[in-house]
Design a protein around this motif. Structure first.
Motif, PDB file in Angstrom:
ATOM      1  N   TYR A   1       0.847  -1.183   0.000  1.00  0.00           N
ATOM      2  CA  TYR A   1       0.000   0.000   0.000  1.00  0.00           C
ATOM      3  C   TYR A   1       0.882   1.232   0.000  1.00  0.00           C
ATOM      4  O   TYR A   1       1.864   1.294   0.729  1.00  0.00           O
ATOM      5  N   THR A   2       0.553   2.192  -0.827  1.00  0.00           N
ATOM      6  CA  THR A   2       1.315   3.430  -0.866  1.00  0.00           C
ATOM      7  C   THR A   2       0.393   4.608  -0.619  1.00  0.00           C
ATOM      8  O   THR A   2      -0.797   4.561  -0.917  1.00  0.00           O
ATOM      9  N   SER A   3       0.967   5.641  -0.061  1.00  0.00           N
ATOM     10  CA  SER A   3       0.241   6.892   0.106  1.00  0.00           C
ATOM     11  C   SER A   3       1.249   8.019   0.007  1.00  0.00           C
ATOM     12  O   SER A   3       2.460   7.788   0.086  1.00  0.00           O
ATOM     13  N   TYR A   4       0.775   9.200  -0.188  1.00  0.00           N
ATOM     14  CA  TYR A   4       1.680  10.331  -0.299  1.00  0.00           C
ATOM     15  C   TYR A   4       0.986  11.589   0.213  1.00  0.00           C
ATOM     16  O   TYR A   4      -0.228  11.668   0.309  1.00  0.00           O
ATOM     17  N   ASP A   5       1.805  12.556   0.542  1.00  0.00           N
ATOM     18  CA  ASP A   5       1.328  13.855   0.978  1.00  0.00           C
ATOM     19  C   ASP A   5       2.360  14.867   0.507  1.00  0.00           C
ATOM     20  O   ASP A   5       3.547  14.542   0.404  1.00  0.00           O
ATOM     21  N   TYR A   6       1.923  16.057   0.195  1.00  0.00           N
ATOM     22  CA  TYR A   6       2.855  17.076  -0.274  1.00  0.00           C
ATOM     23  C   TYR A   6       2.280  18.455  -0.003  1.00  0.00           C
ATOM     24  O   TYR A   6       1.086  18.612   0.275  1.00  0.00           O
ATOM     25  N   ASP A   7       3.144  19.457  -0.091  1.00  0.00           N
ATOM     26  CA  ASP A   7       2.741  20.848   0.095  1.00  0.00           C
ATOM     27  C   ASP A   7       2.058  21.315  -1.187  1.00  0.00           C
ATOM     28  O   ASP A   7       2.702  21.459  -2.228  1.00  0.00           O
ATOM     29  N   LYS A   8       0.776  21.549  -1.120  1.00  0.00           N
ATOM     30  CA  LYS A   8       0.003  21.930  -2.310  1.00  0.00           C
ATOM     31  C   LYS A   8       0.358  23.330  -2.817  1.00  0.00           C
ATOM     32  O   LYS A   8       0.047  23.678  -3.948  1.00  0.00           O
ATOM     33  N   ASP A   9       1.045  24.115  -1.986  1.00  0.00           N
ATOM     34  CA  ASP A   9       1.467  25.453  -2.405  1.00  0.00           C
ATOM     35  C   ASP A   9       2.855  25.449  -3.058  1.00  0.00           C
ATOM     36  O   ASP A   9       3.269  26.466  -3.612  1.00  0.00           O
ATOM     37  N   ALA A  10       3.565  24.342  -2.988  1.00  0.00           N
ATOM     38  CA  ALA A  10       4.917  24.278  -3.554  1.00  0.00           C
ATOM     39  C   ALA A  10       4.840  24.210  -5.078  1.00  0.00           C
ATOM     40  O   ALA A  10       3.984  23.532  -5.644  1.00  0.00           O
ATOM     41  N   ASP A  11       5.741  24.935  -5.732  1.00  0.00           N
ATOM     42  CA  ASP A  11       5.828  24.945  -7.199  1.00  0.00           C
ATOM     43  C   ASP A  11       6.870  23.906  -7.624  1.00  0.00           C
ATOM     44  O   ASP A  11       8.056  24.216  -7.748  1.00  0.00           O
ATOM     45  N   PHE A  12       6.445  22.683  -7.847  1.00  0.00           N
ATOM     46  CA  PHE A  12       7.369  21.603  -8.168  1.00  0.00           C
ATOM     47  C   PHE A  12       8.019  21.777  -9.535  1.00  0.00           C
ATOM     48  O   PHE A  12       9.059  21.205  -9.810  1.00  0.00           O
ATOM     49  N   ASP A  13       7.412  22.582 -10.406  1.00  0.00           N
ATOM     50  CA  ASP A  13       8.024  22.835 -11.714  1.00  0.00           C
ATOM     51  C   ASP A  13       9.300  23.664 -11.594  1.00  0.00           C
ATOM     52  O   ASP A  13      10.127  23.661 -12.499  1.00  0.00           O
ATOM     53  N   SER A  14       9.473  24.372 -10.487  1.00  0.00           N
ATOM     54  CA  SER A  14      10.661  25.220 -10.317  1.00  0.00           C
ATOM     55  C   SER A  14      11.885  24.422  -9.867  1.00  0.00           C
ATOM     56  O   SER A  14      12.999  24.924  -9.919  1.00  0.00           O
ATOM     57  N   TYR A  15      11.699  23.196  -9.439  1.00  0.00           N
ATOM     58  CA  TYR A  15      12.820  22.373  -8.987  1.00  0.00           C
ATOM     59  C   TYR A  15      13.430  21.637 -10.179  1.00  0.00           C
ATOM     60  O   TYR A  15      12.726  20.951 -10.919  1.00  0.00           O
ATOM     61  N   GLN A  16      14.740  21.783 -10.341  1.00  0.00           N
ATOM     62  CA  GLN A  16      15.446  21.140 -11.449  1.00  0.00           C
ATOM     63  C   GLN A  16      16.442  20.081 -10.968  1.00  0.00           C
ATOM     64  O   GLN A  16      16.716  19.131 -11.688  1.00  0.00           O
ATOM     65  N   THR A  17      16.986  20.280  -9.758  1.00  0.00           N
ATOM     66  CA  THR A  17      18.046  19.408  -9.258  1.00  0.00           C
ATOM     67  C   THR A  17      17.747  18.968  -7.828  1.00  0.00           C
ATOM     68  O   THR A  17      16.925  19.583  -7.141  1.00  0.00           O
ATOM     69  N   TYR A  18      18.434  17.912  -7.400  1.00  0.00           N
ATOM     70  CA  TYR A  18      18.311  17.463  -6.011  1.00  0.00           C
ATOM     71  C   TYR A  18      19.639  16.897  -5.536  1.00  0.00           C
ATOM     72  O   TYR A  18      20.480  16.490  -6.328  1.00  0.00           O
TER      73      TYR A  18
END
Length: 146
Positions: free
Chosen positions: A23-40
């Protein structure tokens, strides 16, 4: 070994492996702009952690390699690129586990030949190991979990 026996063994292993659902689940910050992240960058655990926290983070090097490889693959699929330092996101994972006891109760009722009512049942106790993998992504600039 007989080919039919080998095929039967492989089939049994494949069927029983499918009996344990994941079983998987996820949660994230709905206000975060994930398109702005390019690297990690993978977050390095500091040496200042308490001893019990360090102990909890120890695991098989092979398992750690598999987790990192799987996360790297998924982040690459999302268009993110791994860099040695200074990434837009910091990635960290935690693992945990617990022993669960599952009780399955089966009830039955019916009538016998003499029209007396029969009621009965059974309880099946099953011990199951449950594990968890949590992957955290931190915005490196905002220093916030996203």
């Amino acid at each position: 070994m007989n080919t039919r026996i080998l095929i039967a063994i492989v089939a049994i292993v494949a069927i029983t492996a499918g009996c344990n659902p994941i079983y998987t689940s996820y949660d994230y910050d709905k206000d975060a702009d994930f398109d702005s992240y390019q690297t990690y960058t993978w977050y390095v655990v500091p040496d200042t952690l308490p001893a019990d926290a360090k102990e909890a983070l120890k695991m098989s090097p092979l398992m750690a390699k598999r987790i990192r490889s799987g996360v790297d693959e998924q982040l690459a699929n999302k268009g993110l690129r791994l860099v040695d330092s200074g990434g837009d996101l910091l990635v960290f994972y935690h693992t945990g586990g617990a022993q669960l006891t599952i009780l399955n109760r089966t009830m039955y009722s019916g009538m016998d030949l003499y029209a007396t009512s029969m009621v009965g049942g059974s309880t099946n106790v099953q011990e199951v190991q449950q594990g968890a993998l949590i992957v955290d992504l931190f915005d490196a600039q905002a220093k916030q979990l996203v």
